[in-house]
Design a protein around this motif. Structure first.
Motif, PDB file in Angstrom:
ATOM      1  N   VAL A  83       0.824  -1.212   0.000  1.00 30.31           N
ATOM      2  CA  VAL A  83       0.000   0.000   0.000  1.00 30.31           C
ATOM      3  C   VAL A  83       0.858   1.262   0.000  1.00 30.31           C
ATOM      4  O   VAL A  83       0.525   2.242  -0.670  1.00 30.31           O
ATOM      5  CB  VAL A  83      -0.949   0.009   1.223  1.00 30.31           C
ATOM      6  N   THR A  84       1.957   1.234   0.746  1.00 27.52           N
ATOM      7  CA  THR A  84       2.736   2.461   0.928  1.00 27.52           C
ATOM      8  C   THR A  84       3.941   2.581   0.007  1.00 27.52           C
ATOM      9  O   THR A  84       4.596   3.625   0.013  1.00 27.52           O
ATOM     10  CB  THR A  84       3.246   2.556   2.389  1.00 27.52           C
ATOM     11  N   HIS A  85       4.223   1.570  -0.781  1.00 30.37           N
ATOM     12  CA  HIS A  85       5.452   1.622  -1.590  1.00 30.37           C
ATOM     13  C   HIS A  85       5.449   2.875  -2.475  1.00 30.37           C
ATOM     14  O   HIS A  85       4.474   3.142  -3.184  1.00 30.37           O
ATOM     15  CB  HIS A  85       5.572   0.368  -2.462  1.00 30.37           C
ATOM     16  N   PRO A  86       6.529   3.643  -2.447  1.00 31.48           N
ATOM     17  CA  PRO A  86       6.586   4.903  -3.211  1.00 31.48           C
ATOM     18  C   PRO A  86       6.346   4.730  -4.711  1.00 31.48           C
ATOM     19  O   PRO A  86       5.817   5.648  -5.353  1.00 31.48           O
ATOM     20  CB  PRO A  86       8.010   5.410  -2.929  1.00 31.48           C
ATOM     21  N   ASP A  87       6.691   3.598  -5.275  1.00 27.09           N
ATOM     22  CA  ASP A  87       6.456   3.396  -6.713  1.00 27.09           C
ATOM     23  C   ASP A  87       4.967   3.429  -7.047  1.00 27.09           C
ATOM     24  O   ASP A  87       4.599   3.785  -8.162  1.00 27.09           O
ATOM     25  CB  ASP A  87       7.051   2.058  -7.164  1.00 27.09           C
ATOM     26  N   ARG A  88       4.123   3.056  -6.117  1.00 27.97           N
ATOM     27  CA  ARG A  88       2.670   3.099  -6.337  1.00 27.97           C
ATOM     28  C   ARG A  88       2.162   4.536  -6.438  1.00 27.97           C
ATOM     29  O   ARG A  88       1.064   4.786  -6.912  1.00 27.97           O
ATOM     30  CB  ARG A  88       1.918   2.383  -5.221  1.00 27.97           C
ATOM     31  N   HIS A  89       2.959   5.476  -6.004  1.00 24.49           N
ATOM     32  CA  HIS A  89       2.555   6.879  -5.972  1.00 24.49           C
ATOM     33  C   HIS A  89       3.407   7.734  -6.912  1.00 24.49           C
ATOM     34  O   HIS A  89       3.462   8.951  -6.750  1.00 24.49           O
ATOM     35  CB  HIS A  89       2.645   7.407  -4.539  1.00 24.49           C
ATOM     36  N   ALA A  90       4.046   7.099  -7.875  1.00 22.27           N
ATOM     37  CA  ALA A  90       4.959   7.813  -8.783  1.00 22.27           C
ATOM     38  C   ALA A  90       4.247   8.892  -9.591  1.00 22.27           C
ATOM     39  O   ALA A  90       4.845   9.927  -9.910  1.00 22.27           O
ATOM     40  CB  ALA A  90       5.646   6.822  -9.720  1.00 22.27           C
ATOM     41  N   ALA A  91       2.981   8.700  -9.913  1.00 19.27           N
ATOM     42  CA  ALA A  91       2.245   9.679 -10.712  1.00 19.27           C
ATOM     43  C   ALA A  91       1.573  10.757  -9.856  1.00 19.27           C
ATOM     44  O   ALA A  91       0.984  11.692 -10.382  1.00 19.27           O
ATOM     45  CB  ALA A  91       1.185   8.962 -11.552  1.00 19.27           C
ATOM     46  N   ALA A  92       1.678  10.646  -8.541  1.00 23.57           N
ATOM     47  CA  ALA A  92       1.032  11.617  -7.641  1.00 23.57           C
ATOM     48  C   ALA A  92       1.838  12.912  -7.585  1.00 23.57           C
ATOM     49  O   ALA A  92       2.961  12.994  -8.091  1.00 23.57           O
ATOM     50  CB  ALA A  92       0.922  11.000  -6.238  1.00 23.57           C
ATOM     51  N   ASP A  93       1.250  13.914  -6.930  1.00 26.03           N
ATOM     52  CA  ASP A  93       1.979  15.182  -6.790  1.00 26.03           C
ATOM     53  C   ASP A  93       3.121  15.031  -5.768  1.00 26.03           C
ATOM     54  O   ASP A  93       3.223  14.008  -5.086  1.00 26.03           O
ATOM     55  CB  ASP A  93       1.024  16.328  -6.412  1.00 26.03           C
ATOM     56  N   ASP A  94       3.957  16.071  -5.685  1.00 27.21           N
ATOM     57  CA  ASP A  94       5.132  16.012  -4.794  1.00 27.21           C
ATOM     58  C   ASP A  94       4.758  15.694  -3.353  1.00 27.21           C
ATOM     59  O   ASP A  94       5.425  14.894  -2.699  1.00 27.21           O
ATOM     60  CB  ASP A  94       5.897  17.339  -4.822  1.00 27.21           C
ATOM     61  N   ARG A  95       3.703  16.321  -2.859  1.00 27.46           N
ATOM     62  CA  ARG A  95       3.293  16.101  -1.467  1.00 27.46           C
ATOM     63  C   ARG A  95       2.911  14.642  -1.241  1.00 27.46           C
ATOM     64  O   ARG A  95       3.325  14.032  -0.259  1.00 27.46           O
ATOM     65  CB  ARG A  95       2.121  17.017  -1.119  1.00 27.46           C
ATOM     66  N   GLN A  96       2.138  14.078  -2.151  1.00 31.02           N
ATOM     67  CA  GLN A  96       1.712  12.686  -2.019  1.00 31.02           C
ATOM     68  C   GLN A  96       2.900  11.734  -2.116  1.00 31.02           C
ATOM     69  O   GLN A  96       2.967  10.743  -1.381  1.00 31.02           O
ATOM     70  CB  GLN A  96       0.660  12.332  -3.081  1.00 31.02           C
ATOM     71  N   ARG A  97       3.833  12.027  -2.987  1.00 34.45           N
ATOM     72  CA  ARG A  97       5.034  11.169  -3.104  1.00 34.45           C
ATOM     73  C   ARG A  97       5.874  11.243  -1.829  1.00 34.45           C
ATOM     74  O   ARG A  97       6.373  10.239  -1.342  1.00 34.45           O
ATOM     75  CB  ARG A  97       5.864  11.559  -4.322  1.00 34.45           C
ATOM     76  N   ARG A  98       5.996  12.461  -1.277  1.00 32.41           N
ATOM     77  CA  ARG A  98       6.758  12.631  -0.040  1.00 32.41           C
ATOM     78  C   ARG A  98       6.081  11.878   1.115  1.00 32.41           C
ATOM     79  O   ARG A  98       6.744  11.197   1.894  1.00 32.41           O
ATOM     80  CB  ARG A  98       6.908  14.122   0.286  1.00 32.41           C
ATOM     81  N   LEU A  99       4.758  11.954   1.174  1.00 33.79           N
ATOM     82  CA  LEU A  99       4.026  11.226   2.211  1.00 33.79           C
ATOM     83  C   LEU A  99       4.188   9.714   2.039  1.00 33.79           C
ATOM     84  O   LEU A  99       4.286   8.972   3.027  1.00 33.79           O
ATOM     85  CB  LEU A  99       2.539  11.603   2.191  1.00 33.79           C
ATOM     86  N   ALA A 100       4.213   9.268   0.787  1.00 33.99           N
ATOM     87  CA  ALA A 100       4.394   7.835   0.540  1.00 33.99           C
ATOM     88  C   ALA A 100       5.769   7.368   1.025  1.00 33.99           C
ATOM     89  O   ALA A 100       5.892   6.289   1.620  1.00 33.99           O
ATOM     90  CB  ALA A 100       4.219   7.533  -0.948  1.00 33.99           C
ATOM     91  N   VAL A 101       6.773   8.169   0.788  1.00 30.03           N
ATOM     92  CA  VAL A 101       8.126   7.821   1.257  1.00 30.03           C
ATOM     93  C   VAL A 101       8.147   7.781   2.787  1.00 30.03           C
ATOM     94  O   VAL A 101       8.702   6.855   3.392  1.00 30.03           O
ATOM     95  CB  VAL A 101       9.174   8.825   0.713  1.00 30.03           C
ATOM     96  N   GLN A 102       7.518   8.770   3.424  1.00 27.48           N
ATOM     97  CA  GLN A 102       7.469   8.798   4.893  1.00 27.48           C
ATOM     98  C   GLN A 102       6.679   7.606   5.438  1.00 27.48           C
ATOM     99  O   GLN A 102       7.063   7.011   6.443  1.00 27.48           O
ATOM    100  CB  GLN A 102       6.848  10.106   5.387  1.00 27.48           C
ATOM    101  N   ALA A 103       5.600   7.266   4.760  1.00 23.46           N
ATOM    102  CA  ALA A 103       4.781   6.125   5.205  1.00 23.46           C
ATOM    103  C   ALA A 103       5.578   4.827   5.081  1.00 23.46           C
ATOM    104  O   ALA A 103       5.556   3.991   5.983  1.00 23.46           O
ATOM    105  CB  ALA A 103       3.495   6.048   4.391  1.00 23.46           C
TER     106      ALA A 103
END
Length: 180
Positions: free
Chosen positions: A35-55
């Motif tokens: 669910v949290t892997h940053p690659d799953r959020h590669a197309a999201a905005d910067d904030r969402q990608r940063r949150l994914a990395v933190q998660a």
């Protein structure tokens, strides 16, 4: 995304206990990683990608803490209001400390032994037995978790730190022997 306000047990949906179902922990870890892997959020905005990395980092830190008996104990103690210093806390059990010194002396002499791997294997086995014994006692102390029992759990963490360092030293000596 992830609720960063949850403690590690809540994050994994597990009961806040010392004796954890390791299979359930591993399964929940894999689910959270997916669910949290940053690659799953590669197309999201910067904030969402940063949150994914933190998660993802939070999930990894939680897993590393909960799967390790000593780290899990330290974490549980902190949740129960018993803070331990990162360094500087040491057991006052003289017999335990003497035994640790003798085991370290055996380890230092291992390189000169006729069968150094037998010495390191024996030490590793004794360290594992002592650690398992401490883990069993720790589990009992957390079951009722009175103030006195939490203090005894804290003392066990101190001893486990000694054993963990000694186990690392045994591994280091074995690597050195492999290189000879």
């Amino acid at each position: 995304m992830l609720d960063f306000g949850k403690n590690y047990f809540e994050l994994f949906g597990l009961p806040q206990v010392y004796r954890l179902d390791q299979q359930a922990l591993a399964e929940r870890y894999r689910e959270l990683q997916r669910v949290t892997h940053p690659d799953r959020h590669a197309a999201a905005d910067d904030r969402q990608r940063r949150l994914a990395v933190q998660a993802a980092a939070q999930v990894n830190a939680a897993y590393e803490t909960l799967k390790d008996p000593m780290l899990r104990a330290r974490y549980l103690l902190a949740l129960l209001g018993v803070e331990m210093a990162e360094q500087g806390e040491s057991t006052q059990d003289g017999a335990f400390l003497m035994e640790q010194m003798e085991m370290r002396e055996e380890l230092e002499a291992a390189k000169a032994a006729a069968d150094p791997y037998a010495v390191t294997a024996d030490l590793a086995s004794r360290i594992e037995q002592q650690t398992n014994s401490l883990i069993a006692r720790m589990a009992m102390y957390f079951e009722t978790a009175s103030t006195e029992q939490l203090e005894q759990a804290r003392e066990i963490v101190r001893k486990m730190q000694f054993l963990q360092k000694l186990a690392q030293e045994v591994d280091r000596v074995e690597r050195e022997l492999d290189e000879l």
